[in-house]
Design an enzyme around this catalytic site. Sequence first.
Site, PDB file in Angstrom:
ATOM      1  N   ASP A  92      17.215  -4.144   2.945  1.00  0.00           N
ATOM      2  CA  ASP A  92      18.223  -3.297   2.293  1.00  0.00           C
ATOM      3  C   ASP A  92      18.424  -2.062   3.161  1.00  0.00           C
ATOM      4  O   ASP A  92      17.464  -1.448   3.629  1.00  0.00           O
ATOM      5  CB  ASP A  92      17.731  -2.903   0.887  1.00  0.00           C
ATOM      6  N   HIS A  96      22.036 -11.581  -5.493  1.00  0.00           N
ATOM      7  CA  HIS A  96      20.922 -11.219  -4.620  1.00  0.00           C
ATOM      8  C   HIS A  96      19.739 -10.752  -5.447  1.00  0.00           C
ATOM      9  O   HIS A  96      19.896 -10.208  -6.529  1.00  0.00           O
ATOM     10  CB  HIS A  96      21.325 -10.145  -3.603  1.00  0.00           C
ATOM     11  N   HIS A 129      16.389  -8.266  -5.248  1.00  0.00           N
ATOM     12  CA  HIS A 129      15.700  -7.183  -4.539  1.00  0.00           C
ATOM     13  C   HIS A 129      14.196  -7.459  -4.579  1.00  0.00           C
ATOM     14  O   HIS A 129      13.646  -7.724  -5.665  1.00  0.00           O
ATOM     15  CB  HIS A 129      15.909  -5.836  -5.244  1.00  0.00           C
TER      16      HIS A 129
HETATM   17  P1  5GP Z   1      23.216  -3.979  -6.285  1.00  0.00           P
HETATM   18  O1  5GP Z   1      24.480  -4.760  -6.067  1.00  0.00           O
HETATM   19  O2  5GP Z   1      22.011  -4.861  -6.475  1.00  0.00           O
HETATM   20  O3  5GP Z   1      23.355  -2.953  -7.372  1.00  0.00           O
HETATM   21  O4  5GP Z   1      22.963  -3.119  -4.953  1.00  0.00           O
HETATM   22  C1  5GP Z   1      23.305  -3.631  -3.704  1.00  0.00           C
HETATM   23  C2  5GP Z   1      22.238  -3.274  -2.684  1.00  0.00           C
HETATM   24  O5  5GP Z   1      22.705  -3.719  -1.419  1.00  0.00           O
HETATM   25  C3  5GP Z   1      21.938  -1.772  -2.560  1.00  0.00           C
HETATM   26  O6  5GP Z   1      20.538  -1.558  -2.661  1.00  0.00           O
HETATM   27  C4  5GP Z   1      22.478  -1.402  -1.178  1.00  0.00           C
HETATM   28  O7  5GP Z   1      21.682  -0.449  -0.514  1.00  0.00           O
HETATM   29  C5  5GP Z   1      22.467  -2.733  -0.442  1.00  0.00           C
HETATM   30  N1  5GP Z   1      23.566  -2.841   0.525  1.00  0.00           N
HETATM   31  C6  5GP Z   1      24.875  -2.594   0.286  1.00  0.00           C
HETATM   32  N2  5GP Z   1      25.607  -2.810   1.401  1.00  0.00           N
HETATM   33  C7  5GP Z   1      24.723  -3.201   2.354  1.00  0.00           C
HETATM   34  C8  5GP Z   1      24.872  -3.580   3.719  1.00  0.00           C
HETATM   35  O8  5GP Z   1      25.962  -3.599   4.291  1.00  0.00           O
HETATM   36  N3  5GP Z   1      23.736  -3.938   4.390  1.00  0.00           N
HETATM   37  C9  5GP Z   1      22.504  -3.943   3.790  1.00  0.00           C
HETATM   38  N4  5GP Z   1      21.454  -4.307   4.545  1.00  0.00           N
HETATM   39  N5  5GP Z   1      22.324  -3.592   2.506  1.00  0.00           N
HETATM   40  C10 5GP Z   1      23.422  -3.230   1.793  1.00  0.00           C
END
Ligand code: 5GP
Length: 130
Positions: free
Chosen positions: A29, A93, A95
């Site tokens: 992340d 996804h 975590h």
């Molecule tokens: P969620 O959708 O589970 O609420 O959060 C999405 C997660 O993806 C976040 O923790 C964010 O930091 C991560 N994230 C968003 N865009 C990117 C990206 O382009 N690259 C990476 N490696 N992580 C990402």
Amino acid sequence: MASIFSLIAAGQIPSYKIAEDENYYAFLDINPLAKGHTLVIPKKEVDYIFDLDEQTYAGLWAFAKKVAEGIKAAIPCKRVGVAVLGMEVPHAHIHLVPLQTEGDLNFRNKKLSLTPEEFNEIAQKIAAAI
Ligand code: 5GP
């Protein structure tokens, strides 16, 4: 349009890769709660994790287990915590977050700011432990 995670899995957007097979991809992340915070995705693009077909869903968790074992071996932590949010990126996804305390899994915590060298080092360590 492909999701940002599909572009990452396809190598069209860079990522700190942890592991990959035909159907799944794991990478760090970019805004980690802890060193080693990893995202595990199915390559099949489905927004909501509970909308995945049974086979892809079961395979995703099996793949995440292998990755979590690698994280536990590579990163000093008590446990690897698991969270599914999907509030930001509409591509299913999981975590995986190395935990020292319960509070480490609070997504309102300040995220770590790591250098590319640190990200690379962490990714290599975990990848080598899988
Ligand atoms: P969620 O959708 O589970 O609420 O959060 C999405 C997660 O993806 C976040 O923790 C964010 O930091 C991560 N994230 C968003 N865009 C990117 C990206 O382009 N690259 C990476 N490696 N992580 C990402």
